[in-house]
Design a protein around this motif. Structure first.
Motif, short mmCIF file in Angstrom:
data_model
loop_
_atom_site.label_atom_id
_atom_site.label_comp_id
_atom_site.label_asym_id
_atom_site.label_seq_id
_atom_site.Cartn_x
_atom_site.Cartn_y
_atom_site.Cartn_z
N UNK A 58 66.44 55.99 80.14
CA UNK A 58 67.33 56.84 80.95
C UNK A 58 66.54 57.96 81.64
N UNK A 59 65.37 57.58 82.17
CA UNK A 59 64.58 58.52 82.97
C UNK A 59 63.69 59.44 82.18
N UNK A 60 63.77 59.40 80.85
CA UNK A 60 62.95 60.29 80.02
C UNK A 60 61.77 59.53 79.43
N UNK A 61 60.56 60.09 79.59
CA UNK A 61 59.37 59.46 79.02
C UNK A 61 59.45 59.50 77.50
N UNK A 62 59.54 58.33 76.87
CA UNK A 62 59.73 58.30 75.42
C UNK A 62 58.79 57.33 74.73
N UNK A 63 57.88 56.70 75.51
CA UNK A 63 56.93 55.78 74.90
C UNK A 63 55.68 55.69 75.76
N UNK A 64 54.53 55.45 75.13
CA UNK A 64 53.26 55.38 75.86
C UNK A 64 52.36 54.29 75.28
N UNK A 65 51.48 53.79 76.14
CA UNK A 65 50.44 52.85 75.70
C UNK A 65 49.34 52.90 76.75
N UNK A 66 48.09 52.76 76.31
CA UNK A 66 46.96 52.81 77.24
C UNK A 66 46.05 51.61 77.05
N UNK A 67 45.44 51.14 78.15
CA UNK A 67 44.52 50.01 78.13
C UNK A 67 43.16 50.44 78.64
N UNK A 68 42.12 50.07 77.89
CA UNK A 68 40.74 50.42 78.24
C UNK A 68 39.94 49.13 78.33
N UNK A 69 39.09 49.01 79.36
CA UNK A 69 38.22 47.85 79.45
C UNK A 69 37.19 47.96 78.34
N UNK A 70 37.28 47.11 77.34
CA UNK A 70 36.35 47.16 76.20
C UNK A 70 36.35 45.82 75.50
N UNK A 71 35.16 45.25 75.33
CA UNK A 71 35.08 43.98 74.60
C UNK A 71 35.52 44.18 73.16
N UNK A 72 36.07 43.12 72.59
CA UNK A 72 36.44 43.16 71.18
C UNK A 72 35.17 42.92 70.36
N UNK A 73 34.88 43.77 69.37
CA UNK A 73 33.64 43.58 68.61
C UNK A 73 33.49 42.17 68.04
N UNK A 74 34.62 41.56 67.63
CA UNK A 74 34.56 40.22 67.03
C UNK A 74 34.48 39.10 68.06
N UNK A 75 34.67 39.41 69.33
CA UNK A 75 34.68 38.38 70.38
C UNK A 75 33.82 38.83 71.56
N UNK A 76 32.52 39.06 71.32
CA UNK A 76 31.67 39.55 72.41
C UNK A 76 31.58 38.54 73.55
N UNK A 77 31.47 39.06 74.77
CA UNK A 77 31.30 38.19 75.93
C UNK A 77 32.60 37.76 76.58
N UNK A 78 33.75 38.07 75.96
CA UNK A 78 35.04 37.72 76.57
C UNK A 78 35.63 38.97 77.23
N UNK A 79 36.05 38.84 78.48
CA UNK A 79 36.67 39.97 79.18
C UNK A 79 37.89 40.41 78.38
N UNK A 80 37.92 41.69 78.01
CA UNK A 80 38.96 42.13 77.09
C UNK A 80 39.45 43.52 77.42
N UNK A 81 40.68 43.80 77.01
CA UNK A 81 41.25 45.14 77.14
C UNK A 81 41.67 45.60 75.75
N UNK A 82 41.34 46.86 75.46
CA UNK A 82 41.75 47.45 74.18
C UNK A 82 43.00 48.28 74.40
N UNK A 83 43.99 48.00 73.58
CA UNK A 83 45.24 48.76 73.60
C UNK A 83 45.10 49.93 72.63
N UNK A 84 45.34 51.13 73.12
CA UNK A 84 45.25 52.32 72.26
C UNK A 84 46.41 53.26 72.57
N UNK A 85 46.62 54.21 71.70
CA UNK A 85 47.59 55.27 71.99
C UNK A 85 49.00 54.75 72.14
#
Ligand SMILES: CC(C)(COP(=O)(O)OP(=O)(O)OC[C@H]1O[C@@H](n2cnc3c(N)ncnc32)[C@H](O)[C@@H]1OP(=O)(O)O)[C@@H](O)C(=O)NCCC(=O)NCCS
Length: 162
Positions: A58-85
């Motif tokens: 209803x127009x009020x900011x009540x949730x957040x999420x952020x994406x950062x370009x970062x490889x997953x340590x367990x899956x090196x070499x794959x284009x990846x985004x880390x979800x944080x916050x």
């Protein structure tokens, strides 16, 4: 029920890209309570490849999420985004804002050509991520001052239906 008491509340949820600084108050309140305001700022917040999403009820900011370009340590070499916050205000939990945010992140990941989305999930949020298609990778580990976590992964393009 007396609907006249809350005429403006329709439960309409909308997710939009927001600037980094718009995430900081909710991050601080939900993810870093009692900590200094600077603790709400994460490295990479201003990187051109980073995206911040806000969920509005209803127009009020009540949730957040952020994406950062970062490889997953367990899956090196794959284009990846880390979800944080990832956080929603306590009074809107269960309204679907968290799901809407993760879905927006998945759509962005797909469009940006990433192969996977990953996160360090608080142990208490693991079932939330599971419902949205993430799977645990590896063992539980501690993050100092925050608590126990599991690393979780969602391959982009694998749709989960509920
Ligand atoms: C985890 C969090 C983001 C979930 O947000 P939300 O707005 O409640 O999520 P939604 O309403 O979209 O829930 C989606 C589904 O997940 C379920 N769910 C939400 N949180 C859950 C949890 N902690 N454990 C199990 N299931 C959960 C909901 O019941 C819902 O299921 P349904 O579709 O079958 O009804 C929110 O509880 C939060 O901010 N928690 C504190 C901070 C945190 O732990 N963030 C994650 C850091 S990794």
């Amino acid at each position: 029920m007396d609907t006249a008491a809350s005429p403006a509340v329709t439960g309409l949820i909308e997710v939009r890209v927001i600037p980094a600084e718009a995430t900081w108050p909710l991050r601080l309140a939900v993810l870093r309570p009692g900590r200094p305001p600077e603790s709400a700022q994460f490295p990479g917040d201003d990187a051109p490849t980073t995206r911040h999403f806000g969920a509005f009820e209803d127009g009020r900011l009540a949730g957040i999420a952020s994406l950062y370009a970062a490889e997953m340590p367990d899956r090196p070499g794959l284009a990846a985004l880390q979800l944080r916050g990832m956080a929603t205000a306590p009074e809107v939990r269960g309204h679907g804002l968290g799901r809407a945010l993760v879905q927006a992140c998945m759509a962005f990941a797909r469009e940006s050509g990433a192969r996977l989305l990953w996160c360090n999930a608080r142990t208490g949020a693991v079932q939330f991520y599971r419902k949205l298609g993430f799977a645990i990778v590896g063992e539980e580990f501690q993050i100092a001052d925050v608590g126990p976590h599991f690393r979780m992964l969602c391959m982009v393009g694998e749709t989960v239906h509920h």
